[in-house]
Design a protein around this motif. Sequence first.
Motif, PDB file in Angstrom:
ATOM      1  N   HIS A 138       0.590  -1.167   0.027  1.00  0.00           N
ATOM      2  CA  HIS A 138      -0.035   0.110  -0.122  1.00  0.00           C
ATOM      3  C   HIS A 138       0.846   1.235   0.054  1.00  0.00           C
ATOM      4  N   TYR A 139       1.999   1.535   0.526  1.00  0.00           N
ATOM      5  CA  TYR A 139       2.746   2.447   0.918  1.00  0.00           C
ATOM      6  C   TYR A 139       3.988   2.231  -0.238  1.00  0.00           C
ATOM      7  N   LYS A 140       4.188   1.507  -0.817  1.00  0.00           N
ATOM      8  CA  LYS A 140       5.311   1.446  -1.856  1.00  0.00           C
ATOM      9  C   LYS A 140       5.551   2.609  -2.618  1.00  0.00           C
ATOM     10  N   LYS A 141       4.474   3.072  -3.281  1.00  0.00           N
ATOM     11  CA  LYS A 141       4.576   4.258  -3.621  1.00  0.00           C
ATOM     12  C   LYS A 141       4.361   5.529  -3.458  1.00  0.00           C
ATOM     13  N   LEU A 142       3.895   5.559  -1.897  1.00  0.00           N
ATOM     14  CA  LEU A 142       3.525   6.826  -1.386  1.00  0.00           C
ATOM     15  C   LEU A 142       4.649   7.229  -0.283  1.00  0.00           C
ATOM     16  N   HIS A 143       5.567   6.219   0.264  1.00  0.00           N
ATOM     17  CA  HIS A 143       6.478   6.601   1.218  1.00  0.00           C
ATOM     18  C   HIS A 143       7.711   6.040   0.816  1.00  0.00           C
ATOM     19  N   SER A 144       8.710   6.671   1.228  1.00  0.00           N
ATOM     20  CA  SER A 144      10.187   5.868   0.908  1.00  0.00           C
ATOM     21  C   SER A 144      10.353   4.515   1.767  1.00  0.00           C
ATOM     22  N   PRO A 145      11.312   3.759   1.424  1.00  0.00           N
ATOM     23  CA  PRO A 145      11.567   2.743   2.133  1.00  0.00           C
ATOM     24  C   PRO A 145      11.977   2.965   3.503  1.00  0.00           C
ATOM     25  N   PHE A 146      12.635   4.099   3.925  1.00  0.00           N
ATOM     26  CA  PHE A 146      12.845   4.515   5.386  1.00  0.00           C
ATOM     27  C   PHE A 146      11.549   4.871   6.092  1.00  0.00           C
TER      28      PHE A 146
END
Length: 397
Positions: A138-146
Amino acid sequence: MDKIRERSGKYIARIRKWDSYRKKNIQVAYISLETRDRKEAVARYKLIQRDEKDIKAGAILPYQFNDLYYWLNEERQSILTDITLEQAFDEFLEKYPTDIRESSVQRLRVSKLSALKVWGNCNIKDIDDLHIEIFKQHYKKLHSPFGINCNLRNIKTMLNWCLKMEYINHVPIWKKIKEPKLKPKYISEVNLALIMKLDSLSPFMKRAFAFYVSTGARRGEILEGSIEGTKLIVPPDKSKTYEERVIVLNDEQLGIALEIQKERDKHLHKGSCLKTFANKFTKAFKDSCEEIGIVIRDVEGKVVKGKRYNLHCLRHTFAIRQWIITNDILEVRDLLGHSKVTTTERYAKFKATELEPDFPIAFKVRAKVEKLRQNALLSADICLQLGTKEDNPRLLN
């Protein structure tokens, strides 16, 4: 709570609390442990201990004990311990973070909202490996890996606490997302000069930026520290390393530091909070980076170039300049206030050919330092070859 007691062949737990008005302990409840085995009694006693505060406060009433403790009901299971994700996080935030900074608590709250957005207010016992993978996707394209790993780390801390409280039987095991090892973002001497020439930037902000880039101080250190003589003292509870940090200031830096703290006091006197004052420096720096063109936004306002440029870049700039000039990673570590030299070593990963176009002045200073160092070593060698000054009168002239 008293230690467990034996009565009529079975163990019981007695809960008492202090009555400050009558100056004595008063009985709150007796809870039967329904066992003659002391080991089993101790295990059940630990389950009661976790609820002691709520029982004393009246949040859990005696009529709920049968549903709460599995040995008191026919179903042989706890009904009330089946709590939701939101309930578990709220209880965790209330009981667990007793000695951490407010910023860390705020970060935990962000992680809570992130989990609720993806999973909903599910039962805490239902969270498994699949939930974690859904969260990552879900957050792969929204947030950075960090950012994703930070949220998952906080969620795992909460789940470990739930395991200790016996709300769940196990914690899902997962691998964190690989984080790219990015080099620190700095401001070149040319770009720094362009920022300082901006007509849109107030003289006060220019002096503030000069303070940050010449001392390597973090944004909050000047705002939360105190001036003692020619030193900026950051107390342990405000320091990132939980140790007192001392930054020695020259006359110009001292003048700017006093000016910043004076403006801070004016801001607080108006009833505003420290965070809004600190954000003024961040916003002014980001606006300046956009104005000189090292940060570019598209028509929708999203940053398409220079995403990592922020006020903290001035601290990175200070570190790299000091590394260029001194070539001493231990000295840079001490100036930055790092607890481990491995944290500082990332500044030494830049190649000289990479940095020289961006820091021509720093490299000129480095050349002068090296020349002075070589002359000092040469003088020392001559003294060793000729003897001490006392043995050679010519060396005294």
